[in-house]
Design an enzyme around this catalytic site. Structure first.
Site, PDB file in Angstrom:
ATOM      1  N   GLU A  79      33.116  46.809  39.755  1.00  0.00           N
ATOM      2  CA  GLU A  79      34.363  46.028  39.784  1.00  0.00           C
ATOM      3  C   GLU A  79      34.105  44.569  39.467  1.00  0.00           C
ATOM      4  OE1 GLU A  79      37.834  43.745  41.073  1.00  0.00           O
ATOM      5  OE2 GLU A  79      35.776  43.513  41.770  1.00  0.00           O
ATOM      6  N   ASP A 121      30.059  47.309  44.840  1.00  0.00           N
ATOM      7  CA  ASP A 121      29.236  46.245  44.247  1.00  0.00           C
ATOM      8  C   ASP A 121      29.699  44.890  44.765  1.00  0.00           C
ATOM      9  OD1 ASP A 121      31.654  46.423  42.694  1.00  0.00           O
ATOM     10  OD2 ASP A 121      30.692  45.344  41.047  1.00  0.00           O
TER      11      ASP A 121
HETATM   12  N1  BES Z   1      38.832  41.521  45.416  1.00  0.00           N
HETATM   13  C1  BES Z   1      38.839  40.712  44.239  1.00  0.00           C
HETATM   14  C2  BES Z   1      40.227  40.507  43.676  1.00  0.00           C
HETATM   15  C3  BES Z   1      41.134  39.663  44.535  1.00  0.00           C
HETATM   16  C4  BES Z   1      40.700  38.480  45.060  1.00  0.00           C
HETATM   17  C5  BES Z   1      42.396  40.076  44.757  1.00  0.00           C
HETATM   18  C6  BES Z   1      41.529  37.722  45.840  1.00  0.00           C
HETATM   19  C7  BES Z   1      43.233  39.317  45.520  1.00  0.00           C
HETATM   20  C8  BES Z   1      42.801  38.132  46.092  1.00  0.00           C
HETATM   21  C9  BES Z   1      37.945  41.360  43.178  1.00  0.00           C
HETATM   22  O1  BES Z   1      36.758  41.839  43.706  1.00  0.00           O
HETATM   23  C10 BES Z   1      37.582  40.330  42.159  1.00  0.00           C
HETATM   24  O2  BES Z   1      36.831  39.449  42.476  1.00  0.00           O
HETATM   25  N2  BES Z   1      38.103  40.462  40.945  1.00  0.00           N
HETATM   26  C11 BES Z   1      37.738  39.604  39.866  1.00  0.00           C
HETATM   27  C12 BES Z   1      38.069  40.232  38.560  1.00  0.00           C
HETATM   28  C13 BES Z   1      36.940  40.959  37.898  1.00  0.00           C
HETATM   29  C14 BES Z   1      37.368  41.438  36.541  1.00  0.00           C
HETATM   30  C15 BES Z   1      35.671  40.195  37.826  1.00  0.00           C
HETATM   31  C16 BES Z   1      38.514  38.322  39.924  1.00  0.00           C
HETATM   32  O3  BES Z   1      39.670  38.292  40.363  1.00  0.00           O
HETATM   33  O4  BES Z   1      37.941  37.311  39.503  1.00  0.00           O
HETATM   34 MN    MN Z   2      37.044  42.917  45.413  1.00  0.00          MN
HETATM   35 MN    MN Z   3      35.350  40.128  43.957  1.00  0.00          MN
END
Ligand code: BES
Ligand code: MN
Ligand code: MN
Length: 455
Positions: free
Chosen positions: A153, A87
């Protein structure tokens, strides 16, 4: 044929297959894309099936489906579970910036793939698909592999916990391998050793039972927007520390030695220039890389209420809202911090308003086990393909599913990211370097090659 040659020979196809996948607008948060979500899952399924993997399936959840596949070569060998997400984030932005080329019409420009999902996370997931293909067609797998690629995710994985509980046996593994983070730079390889957690809440402040004339009632009736702003402002003190009682109680304090181990090259002037900010902001006593990795935060993501239309309207609004996220660090937990926030926010509300706090979603922070054989094999793999040892880096983002999988399956995760922080994930013009895509495939192949040396 050796794997390197195989990757070289199939470069073009490896790219065109990814571009096809990127064309499918798998935006998990928009219900209008539900059919696209299914299509994106099925496309991945088709690719995994063509590799000769077993039990390839699109498995339903209460939300968007999960893609599963496996190859068990020998039950007595370790099993690597590859986790990622198909996604993507919505494509709009609040700053008026727009896409140079449409987000779901992927193009390669200046050596980079431009499309929503290019780096987060379809491009990085596809690295694993092509690494496994490469091994299966050359030197073979060195362990068992499973794929668990989810579709929720970006909305906080609301249904994956239940899914994992129901499919515990199917998902049995020894480590979780994830490419959903970044390296410091293309000539500064790094491995993410910690991720922040998240508590996301929505608050509502209300006063009168309807919008009022701000001249007739203003001064005697609390303005929910004024009050909300005051309440939010009071959540940081002059040293930019968060004022919620107990907020820092479980924050681990890294030793000087540990801080040194995580020291990464950083130029504050370059950072300011890149972001167009007059100065950095944050808690006193910490470097910027520390502020964005091992220190917690509290940020308003959006705030609204009252009149925002053209011209002016003299109104005393009856309600004000804000969405607030708190990034958490080991050993804070989402439940604990959400409870502390809620209690304090209700407590600081003046008696002239009513306040409601709703918890949206969240997850716990994570710290990698850098002593495991899987981490060591990954470290060696980066060293081989990048020509230098990877640095250790704390990351500011969150992948709430990692601590959850640790709880349900009892295994650690190794983060093998290949993106760059400057890839504009979640922003317009998201991109992923071709260099990063191909070196990612090589590095993941090297990981499987190295693994038996650490058994
Ligand atoms: N891939 C990201 C997480 C990430 C970003 C890890 C940058 C390390 C560096 C993931 O897809 C993401 O965006 N996670 C969200 C959390 C989610 C609960 C919406 C985030 O970190 O905001
Ligand atoms: Mn991600
Ligand atoms: Mn992300």
């Amino acid at each position: 044929m050796n794997p390197k040659q195989y990757i070289e020979n199939h470069k073009e196809r490896f790219l065109s297959e990814l571009l096809e996948w990127l064309k499918i607008p798998s935006v998990s948060t928009e219900s209008s894309h539900t059919a696209d979500m299914k299509r994106a899952a099925e496309y991945l399924c088709k690719q995994l099936t063509s590799l000769g993997l077993e039990r390839v399936s699109v498995l339903p959840t209460k939300g968007h489906p999960v893609v599963f596949a496996q190859k068990i070569i020998n039950p007595s060998l370790p099993t690597v579970l590859i986790y990622g997400h198909y996604d993507v984030q919505p494509t709009d932005s609040s700053d008026g910036r727009t896409w140079t080329s449409p987000p779901f019409e992927p193009v390669v420009r200046d050596g980079k793939i431009y499309a929503r999902g290019a780096t987060d996370d379809k491009g990085q997931v596809y690295i694993h698909v092509k690494a496994i293909e490469t091994l299966l067609n050359t030197t073979g797998l060195t362990c068992n592999v499973k794929f668990l690629i989810e579709g929720e995710e970006e909305i906080g994985s609301p249904h994956l916990g239940e899914f994992v509980e129901q499919h515990r046996n199917l998902l049995q593994c020894d480590v979780i391998l994830i490419s959903d983070t970044s390296i410091l730079d293309n000539d500064i390889p790094s491995m993410t050793v910690s991720l922040r957690g998240l508590s996301y809440v929505e608050v509502e402040v209300s006063s009168a039972n309807k919008d009022l004339h701000s001249g007739v009632y203003g001064g005697a009736v609390a303005n929910p927007i004024n009050v909300l702003c005051q309440m939010i402002a009071s959540l940081h003190d002059a040293n930019r520390r968060i004022t919620i009682p107990g907020f820092y109680d479980n924050v681990i304090q890294l030793s000087e030695e540990e801080r040194k181990l995580r020291q990464v090259p950083f130029d504050v002037e370059e950072y300011k220039k890149m972001l167009g900010i007059p100065d950095v902001w944050g808690e006193k006593g910490y470097t910027v890389p520390e502020l964005t990795s091992i220190r917690p935060t509290l940020d308003v993501n959006g705030i609204w209420g009252g009149f925002t239309g053209e011209g002016s309207k003299t109104v005393l609004p009856s309600k004000a809202f804000a969405k607030i996220s708190m990034r958490l660090v080991p050993n804070q937990t989402c439940d604990e911090i959400t409870a502390l926030f809620t209690k304090y926010f209700l407590q600081i509300a003046p008696p002239s308003v009513r306040v409601k706090v709703t918890s949206r979603h969240g997850g716990d922070p994570y710290m990698t086990n850098t002593n495991s054989m899987f981490f060591k094999a990954a470290e060696k793999a980066y060293e081989r393909t990048f020509g230098k040892k990877p640095l250790y880096e704390g990351s500011g983002g969150s992948i709430p599913i990692i601590p959850m999988l640790k709880k349900h399956l009892g295994v650690d995760a190794v983060l093998m990211g290949f993106g760059l922080d400057s890839d504009d994930a979640h922003s317009p013009d998201e991109h992923f370097g071709l260099f990063n895509y191909y070196i990612g495939i090589q590095t993941v192949v090297a990981f499987y090659e190295e693994l038996p040396n650490f058994f």
